[in-house]
Enzyme design. Structure first.
Site, PDB file in Angstrom:
ATOM      1  N   SER A   1      70.971 106.525  70.706  1.00 37.03           N
ATOM      2  CA  SER A   1      69.763 107.694  70.891  1.00 37.03           C
ATOM      3  C   SER A   1      70.104 107.680  69.301  1.00 37.03           C
ATOM      4  CB  SER A   1      71.389 108.509  70.979  1.00 37.03           C
ATOM      5  OG  SER A   1      71.041 110.094  70.960  1.00 37.03           O
TER       6      SER A   1
ATOM      7  N   HIS B   1      67.400 105.220  72.990  1.00 36.34           N
ATOM      8  CA  HIS B   1      67.271 106.920  73.857  1.00 36.34           C
ATOM      9  C   HIS B   1      66.846 107.897  72.400  1.00 36.34           C
ATOM     10  CE1 HIS B   1      69.268 109.343  76.457  1.00 36.34           C
ATOM     11  NE2 HIS B   1      70.043 110.118  75.379  1.00 36.34           N
TER      12      HIS B   1
ATOM     13  N   ASP C   1      66.522 112.248  73.161  1.00 39.36           N
ATOM     14  CA  ASP C   1      66.497 113.155  72.918  1.00 39.36           C
ATOM     15  C   ASP C   1      65.336 114.190  72.763  1.00 39.36           C
ATOM     16  OD1 ASP C   1      68.955 112.788  74.476  1.00 39.36           O
ATOM     17  OD2 ASP C   1      69.442 111.875  72.165  1.00 39.36           O
TER      18      ASP C   1
ATOM     19  N   MET D   1      64.488 118.426  73.036  1.00 34.77           N
ATOM     20  CA  MET D   1      65.012 119.647  73.409  1.00 34.77           C
ATOM     21  C   MET D   1      64.386 120.512  73.226  1.00 34.77           C
ATOM     22  SD  MET D   1      68.860 118.758  71.220  1.00 34.77           S
ATOM     23  CE  MET D   1      69.665 117.970  71.306  1.00 34.77           C
TER      24      MET D   1
ATOM     25  N   HIS E   1      64.868 111.445  77.186  1.00 37.41           N
ATOM     26  CA  HIS E   1      65.553 112.287  77.737  1.00 37.41           C
ATOM     27  C   HIS E   1      65.207 114.196  77.557  1.00 37.41           C
ATOM     28  CE1 HIS E   1      70.326 114.323  77.709  1.00 37.41           C
ATOM     29  NE2 HIS E   1      69.639 114.913  79.160  1.00 37.41           N
TER      30      HIS E   1
ATOM     31  N   MET F   1      65.919 117.302  77.158  1.00 35.22           N
ATOM     32  CA  MET F   1      66.520 118.174  77.699  1.00 35.22           C
ATOM     33  C   MET F   1      65.877 120.148  77.754  1.00 35.22           C
ATOM     34  SD  MET F   1      69.918 117.115  75.596  1.00 35.22           S
ATOM     35  CE  MET F   1      68.781 115.624  75.073  1.00 35.22           C
TER      36      MET F   1
ATOM     37  N   MET G   1      76.114 113.245  82.098  1.00 36.14           N
ATOM     38  CA  MET G   1      76.324 114.101  80.835  1.00 36.14           C
ATOM     39  C   MET G   1      77.768 113.756  80.505  1.00 36.14           C
ATOM     40  SD  MET G   1      73.004 113.989  78.749  1.00 36.14           S
ATOM     41  CE  MET G   1      74.340 114.388  76.903  1.00 36.14           C
TER      42      MET G   1
ATOM     43  N   PHE H   1      74.116 118.618  71.683  1.00 36.84           N
ATOM     44  CA  PHE H   1      74.102 117.935  70.064  1.00 36.84           C
ATOM     45  C   PHE H   1      74.697 116.540  70.025  1.00 36.84           C
ATOM     46  CE2 PHE H   1      74.243 122.470  69.827  1.00 36.84           C
ATOM     47  CZ  PHE H   1      73.265 122.856  68.812  1.00 36.84           C
ATOM     48  N   GLY H   2      74.472 115.859  68.626  1.00 42.00           N
ATOM     49  CA  GLY H   2      75.599 114.131  68.918  1.00 42.00           C
ATOM     50  C   GLY H   2      76.398 114.788  67.766  1.00 42.00           C
TER      51      GLY H   2
ATOM     52  N   ASP I   1      75.853 109.374  78.362  1.00 40.72           N
ATOM     53  CA  ASP I   1      75.440 109.800  77.369  1.00 40.72           C
ATOM     54  C   ASP I   1      76.471 111.061  76.812  1.00 40.72           C
ATOM     55  OD1 ASP I   1      73.589 110.968  75.326  1.00 40.72           O
ATOM     56  OD2 ASP I   1      72.554 112.109  76.470  1.00 40.72           O
ATOM     57  N   GLY I   2      76.641 111.123  75.726  1.00 40.34           N
ATOM     58  CA  GLY I   2      78.059 111.713  75.069  1.00 40.34           C
ATOM     59  C   GLY I   2      79.021 111.611  74.657  1.00 40.34           C
TER      60      GLY I   2
ATOM     61  N   GLY J   1      74.791 107.555  70.243  1.00 41.87           N
ATOM     62  CA  GLY J   1      74.203 107.774  68.234  1.00 41.87           C
ATOM     63  C   GLY J   1      75.339 107.690  68.036  1.00 41.87           C
TER      64      GLY J   1
HETATM   65  C1  DX5 Z   1      73.074 115.508  73.227  1.00 40.75           C
HETATM   66  C2  DX5 Z   1      72.451 114.037  73.414  1.00 40.75           C
HETATM   67  C3  DX5 Z   1      73.074 112.945  73.275  1.00 40.75           C
HETATM   68  C4  DX5 Z   1      73.386 112.743  71.624  1.00 40.75           C
HETATM   69  C5  DX5 Z   1      74.416 111.464  72.046  1.00 40.75           C
HETATM   70  O1  DX5 Z   1      72.532 116.281  73.961  1.00 40.75           O
HETATM   71  O2  DX5 Z   1      71.569 113.820  74.865  1.00 40.75           O
HETATM   72  O3  DX5 Z   1      71.547 111.602  73.538  1.00 40.75           O
HETATM   73  O4  DX5 Z   1      72.519 111.840  71.331  1.00 40.75           O
HETATM   74  O5  DX5 Z   1      75.227 111.643  70.391  1.00 40.75           O
HETATM   75  P1  DX5 Z   1      77.165 110.910  70.532  1.00 40.75           P
HETATM   76  O6  DX5 Z   1      76.765 109.542  71.025  1.00 40.75           O
HETATM   77  O7  DX5 Z   1      76.783 111.179  69.002  1.00 40.75           O
HETATM   78  O8  DX5 Z   1      77.374 111.932  71.558  1.00 40.75           O
HETATM   79 ZN    ZN Z   2      70.483 111.920  75.448  1.00 38.41          ZN
END
Ligand code: DX5
Ligand code: ZN
Length: 216
Positions: free
Chosen positions: A7, A32, A34, A36, A65, A67, A136, A142-143, A174-175, A196
């Protein structure tokens, strides 16, 4: 072996070229990305200019992805920006079947996503219209959050639904994916691991990608 989808939310945006070059040399097959909107999730990330630049710098699969609320407004533009896979949230969309069809008509793979609190049964009407289901395993936005363990039950439920429908869909998580939970996720039947923080915060991201790739 799972597909690894780093990510880019956790990449260094001042050194994006360097991070993309590193990923190009790695065993990761997908990127990937993201997107938002500050409405569907309480955060804003990046959009078309960044995705177009990444498209110009890699031949890997771009897994976008979304959001964002009412994602059908922008499907065409994300495809033009270079997306190969476009995923929409069931919770963000008035007519997910129409949105999935719209994605397929652009030639991209169509993904349907649900949040941790959304029951897996929600996917039943969409599974035959999707090429991928994304579960999810953290609250989106957030990562770097920790993996929600209840995701394992949802994976089992989803796998049973896929079998019932004889659906031809990939399953992505993811996450909070890390080197501790990756084995169990792959054994449970996950096809694509998004990661990520685990990749970008590690001292040797390429080696971490390889370890995730060998999970299971
Ligand atoms: C969160 C994102 C993820 C995020 C994952 O909303 O959709 O893709 O980047 O990050 P990690 O792997 O650090 O949880
Ligand atoms: Zn994502």
């Amino acid at each position: 072996m799972p597909i690894i989808a780093p990510s880019l939310l956790s990449a260094n945006f001042l050194n994006l070229e360097r991070d993309v070059a590193m990923l190009n040399q790695s065993e990761a097959e997908w990127f990937h990305l993201d997107v938002m909107d500050g409405l569907f999730v309480p955060n804003i990330s990046f959009g078309f200019p960044i995705i177009e630049k990444i498209r110009g710098a890699t031949s890997k699969i771009l897994d976008v992805h979304l959001m964002i609320v009412d994602p059908e407004r922008y499907i065409e533009r994300f495809r033009k920006a270079g997306a190969d896979v476009i995923s929409i949230h069931a919770e963000a969309c008035k007519n997910p079947v129409a949105a999935l069809q719209m994605i397929r008509e652009t030639g991209a793979m169509a993904g349907i996503v649900i949040n941790p609190e959304t029951p897996v049964e929600t996917l039943e009407p969409y599974i035959d219209h999707a090429d991928m289901v994304l579960l999810m395993s953290v609250h989106p936005g957030f990562g770097g959050q920790s993996f929600i363990a209840a995701t394992f039950d949802k994976i089992a439920g989803l796998k049973a639904m896929i079998a019932r429908h004889q659906a031809n869909v990939l399953v992505e998580v993811d996450g909070g994916v890390d080197l501790q939970n990756a084995d169990r996720l792959v054994t449970a039947g996950i096809d694509i691991l998004v990661a990520g923080n685990t990749i970008f915060a590690s001292p040797d991201p390429t080696a971490t990608i390889l370890r995730l790739k060998r999970a299971g």
